[in-house]
Scaffold this motif. Structure first.
Motif, PDB file in Angstrom:
ATOM      1  N   GLY A  91       0.810  -1.208   0.000  1.00 51.44           N
ATOM      2  CA  GLY A  91       0.000   0.000   0.000  1.00 51.44           C
ATOM      3  C   GLY A  91       0.846   1.261   0.000  1.00 51.44           C
ATOM      4  N   PHE A  92       1.925   1.246   0.796  1.00 51.67           N
ATOM      5  CA  PHE A  92       2.797   2.410   0.855  1.00 51.67           C
ATOM      6  C   PHE A  92       3.464   2.665  -0.494  1.00 51.67           C
ATOM      7  N   GLN A  93       3.931   1.593  -1.136  1.00 45.39           N
ATOM      8  CA  GLN A  93       4.591   1.740  -2.425  1.00 45.39           C
ATOM      9  C   GLN A  93       3.632   2.279  -3.486  1.00 45.39           C
ATOM     10  N   ALA A  94       2.385   1.818  -3.421  1.00 44.17           N
ATOM     11  CA  ALA A  94       1.400   2.331  -4.385  1.00 44.17           C
ATOM     12  C   ALA A  94       1.175   3.829  -4.183  1.00 44.17           C
ATOM     13  N   GLY A  95       1.092   4.263  -2.916  1.00 38.55           N
ATOM     14  CA  GLY A  95       0.942   5.689  -2.647  1.00 38.55           C
ATOM     15  C   GLY A  95       2.147   6.477  -3.097  1.00 38.55           C
ATOM     16  N   ARG A  96       3.323   5.936  -2.901  1.00 37.51           N
ATOM     17  CA  ARG A  96       4.566   6.601  -3.328  1.00 37.51           C
ATOM     18  C   ARG A  96       4.585   6.775  -4.844  1.00 37.51           C
ATOM     19  N   GLU A  97       4.241   5.701  -5.559  1.00 39.18           N
ATOM     20  CA  GLU A  97       4.232   5.774  -7.011  1.00 39.18           C
ATOM     21  C   GLU A  97       3.247   6.837  -7.497  1.00 39.18           C
ATOM     22  N   TYR A  98       2.087   6.920  -6.847  1.00 39.11           N
ATOM     23  CA  TYR A  98       1.097   7.926  -7.250  1.00 39.11           C
ATOM     24  C   TYR A  98       1.654   9.331  -7.038  1.00 39.11           C
ATOM     25  N   LEU A  99       2.295   9.568  -5.890  1.00 38.85           N
ATOM     26  CA  LEU A  99       2.864  10.884  -5.615  1.00 38.85           C
ATOM     27  C   LEU A  99       3.902  11.272  -6.662  1.00 38.85           C
ATOM     28  N   LEU A 100       4.769  10.321  -7.018  1.00 36.68           N
ATOM     29  CA  LEU A 100       5.819  10.626  -7.988  1.00 36.68           C
ATOM     30  C   LEU A 100       5.230  10.912  -9.366  1.00 36.68           C
ATOM     31  N   ARG A 101       4.236  10.128  -9.777  1.00 36.02           N
ATOM     32  CA  ARG A 101       3.605  10.386 -11.081  1.00 36.02           C
ATOM     33  C   ARG A 101       2.923  11.759 -11.080  1.00 36.02           C
ATOM     34  N   ARG A 102       2.282  12.062  -9.957  1.00 35.87           N
ATOM     35  CA  ARG A 102       1.612  13.353  -9.858  1.00 35.87           C
ATOM     36  C   ARG A 102       2.638  14.498  -9.903  1.00 35.87           C
ATOM     37  N   LEU A 103       3.738  14.314  -9.211  1.00 35.46           N
ATOM     38  CA  LEU A 103       4.789  15.328  -9.190  1.00 35.46           C
ATOM     39  C   LEU A 103       5.344  15.563 -10.591  1.00 35.46           C
ATOM     40  N   ILE A 104       5.640  14.477 -11.293  1.00 35.07           N
ATOM     41  CA  ILE A 104       6.213  14.616 -12.641  1.00 35.07           C
ATOM     42  C   ILE A 104       5.210  15.273 -13.595  1.00 35.07           C
ATOM     43  N   GLY A 105       3.967  14.809 -13.558  1.00 36.50           N
ATOM     44  CA  GLY A 105       2.965  15.354 -14.479  1.00 36.50           C
ATOM     45  C   GLY A 105       2.690  16.827 -14.234  1.00 36.50           C
ATOM     46  N   GLU A 106       2.482  17.175 -12.958  1.00 37.39           N
ATOM     47  CA  GLU A 106       2.193  18.574 -12.642  1.00 37.39           C
ATOM     48  C   GLU A 106       3.417  19.453 -12.878  1.00 37.39           C
ATOM     49  N   GLY A 107       4.608  18.921 -12.576  1.00 37.55           N
ATOM     50  CA  GLY A 107       5.833  19.702 -12.779  1.00 37.55           C
ATOM     51  C   GLY A 107       6.033  20.047 -14.231  1.00 37.55           C
ATOM     52  N   ARG A 108       5.842  19.086 -15.121  1.00 32.45           N
ATOM     53  CA  ARG A 108       6.016  19.359 -16.552  1.00 32.45           C
ATOM     54  C   ARG A 108       4.923  20.296 -17.057  1.00 32.45           C
ATOM     55  N   ARG A 109       3.703  20.115 -16.519  1.00 36.97           N
ATOM     56  CA  ARG A 109       2.619  20.997 -16.966  1.00 36.97           C
ATOM     57  C   ARG A 109       2.894  22.450 -16.591  1.00 36.97           C
ATOM     58  N   THR A 123      15.118  13.390  -3.755  1.00 40.86           N
ATOM     59  CA  THR A 123      14.858  13.764  -2.369  1.00 40.86           C
ATOM     60  C   THR A 123      13.710  12.945  -1.788  1.00 40.86           C
ATOM     61  N   ILE A 124      12.632  12.832  -2.521  1.00 40.37           N
ATOM     62  CA  ILE A 124      11.475  12.084  -2.042  1.00 40.37           C
ATOM     63  C   ILE A 124      11.825  10.611  -1.886  1.00 40.37           C
ATOM     64  N   ASP A 125      12.629  10.084  -2.803  1.00 38.98           N
ATOM     65  CA  ASP A 125      13.013   8.672  -2.711  1.00 38.98           C
ATOM     66  C   ASP A 125      13.806   8.410  -1.424  1.00 38.98           C
ATOM     67  N   GLY A 126      14.725   9.324  -1.103  1.00 39.56           N
ATOM     68  CA  GLY A 126      15.489   9.164   0.135  1.00 39.56           C
ATOM     69  C   GLY A 126      14.600   9.236   1.362  1.00 39.56           C
ATOM     70  N   MET A 127      13.628  10.144   1.337  1.00 43.99           N
ATOM     71  CA  MET A 127      12.715  10.279   2.468  1.00 43.99           C
ATOM     72  C   MET A 127      11.855   9.020   2.632  1.00 43.99           C
ATOM     73  N   THR A 128      11.326   8.518   1.519  1.00 49.04           N
ATOM     74  CA  THR A 128      10.437   7.352   1.622  1.00 49.04           C
ATOM     75  C   THR A 128      11.196   6.117   2.073  1.00 49.04           C
TER      76      THR A 128
END
Length: 371
Positions: A91-109, A123-128
């Motif tokens: 469950g944690f990994q699924a939430g992490r993956e969602y956050l990263l996809r959201r970060l990349i998509g919104e960042g590029r937009r 940075t987020i990978d080290g924190m998680t």
């Protein structure tokens, strides 16, 4: 590393309901056990972790103590809710993956450079990773604490039952169900822990260390290897009726240990051995009266006594006794004749009482002569 762009924090702001909702959905969808929890419970933990990640981005990625504490609570709570650590991590990994996809998509937009995004992902990978370590540690600590608490409650229950103390509701045992009482001399907690599974896997039951030894109440007796530690099993009784068997089974256990027995033994099968072991003076009296002609210092006389005892232990049959002694059947016959010449027995045909007396005398004489 370049300090994360402030826009990254805005992208992951916990106030964004879409971000929080999506992370909760991802965690519940990936892990069946997490998905079975109330949505509000999952949301509570996800909000704390997302807010912690956002706050940590402001300091260059070092996990804030508050977010580490939140991760620890998550691991501990999931353990107490019965969610395995693997399901928690799914469950944690699924939430992490969602956050990263959201970060990349919104960042590029929003036109955030790939370099800034890469820094943010690192940075987020080290924190998680730090959060995962804290969650797993807290989960395992909680599991050990619960196991210890459960084990201690089971030990207290067994102690009360065996000591005859009132126990009107012996949960998880059923008051009307009959259980076999099993006792051993195993006192090493590590060995006891390894035996607990085989003892209780055949049916409902409890096992624990009581008065320094491994005991159990089990619905069905297990199949244990012949070289397992000696255990004595009493006939089935309801939990409130096992106390009188405790002392008797311990006496049988001591008698079996003196005889060098191993494995699971039924209490009834040890009846004569237990009685003989409990009356050493009678045994010496029988040895003196029936075997007075034998010399304890004569090795041949000891061979005669050992052969006669093996003969009686194997139903007064020549071939099984010979196999147990690793000698020829004619050797057994010869030694029995020589013993009868010296002592008059044991007779080829004897009453049950006479056979028991000779067995008792031989066993006692051999134990005395070996000292």
């Amino acid at each position: 590393m370049e300090e994360p762009d402030p826009r990254l924090r805005l992208l992951l702001a916990a106030a964004d309901p879409g971000l929080l909702d999506g992370t909760v959905r991802a965690a519940r969808a990936r892990s069946t056990q997490v998905g079975e929890l109330p949505e509000a419970e999952v949301r509570r933990h996800v909000r704390a972790l997302v807010e912690g990640v956002v706050a940590s981005l402001a300091t260059g990625g070092e996990p804030d103590p508050a977010v580490l504490e939140a991760a620890g609570r998550l691991g501990s709570d999931r353990a107490r809710q019965g969610v395995p650590v693997a399901a928690l991590l799914d469950g944690f990994q699924a939430g992490r993956e969602y956050l990263l996809r959201r970060l990349i998509g919104e960042g590029r937009r929003r036109g955030v450079s790939d370099g800034v995004l890469l820094d943010g992902l690192t940075t987020i990978d080290g924190m998680t990773t730090a959060l995962v370590h804290r969650m797993v540690h807290a989960h395992r600590t909680a599991e050990l604490e619960m196991a210890q608490t459960t084990r201690e409650s089971h030990a207290q229950l067994l102690r009360r039952l065996l000591h005859g103390e009132p126990t009107p509701r012996p949960a998880p045992l059923e008051p009307a169900t009959a259980y076999h009482f099993v006792v051993s001399d195993v006192s090493d907690p590590a060995v006891a822990s390894r035996l607990e599974g085989p003892l209780t896997e055949a049916g409902r039951g409890l096992a624990a260390l009581v008065d320094g030894r491994m005991v159990a109440l089990v619905a069905r007796l297990p199949d244990l290897p012949a070289d397992a530690p000696l255990m004595v099993a009493a006939p089935p009784r309801r939990p409130a009726e096992v106390a009188p068997l405790y002392s008797l089974a311990r006496r049988a256990l001591a008698a079996g240990a003196h005889a060098g027995l191993r494995g699971l033994r039924h209490l009834g099968d040890l009846a004569l051995l237990t009685a003989a072991d409990g009356e050493p003076e009678l045994g010496r009296l029988l040895a003196g009266s029936l075997l007075g002609a034998l010399d304890p210092d004569d090795p041949f006389h000891r061979e005669l006594a050992e052969t006669a005892l093996a003969y009686l232990d194997h139903g007064s049959r020549i071939d099984p006794a010979a196999a147990a002694l690793h000698v020829h059947g004619n050797t057994v016959k010869y030694r029995l004749r020589r013993l009868r010449d010296l002592t008059g027995g044991p007779p080829a045909t004897a009453s049950v009482a006479d056979t028991a007396h000779w067995w008792w005398a031989l066993r006692t004489w051999l134990s005395i002569s070996s000292r």
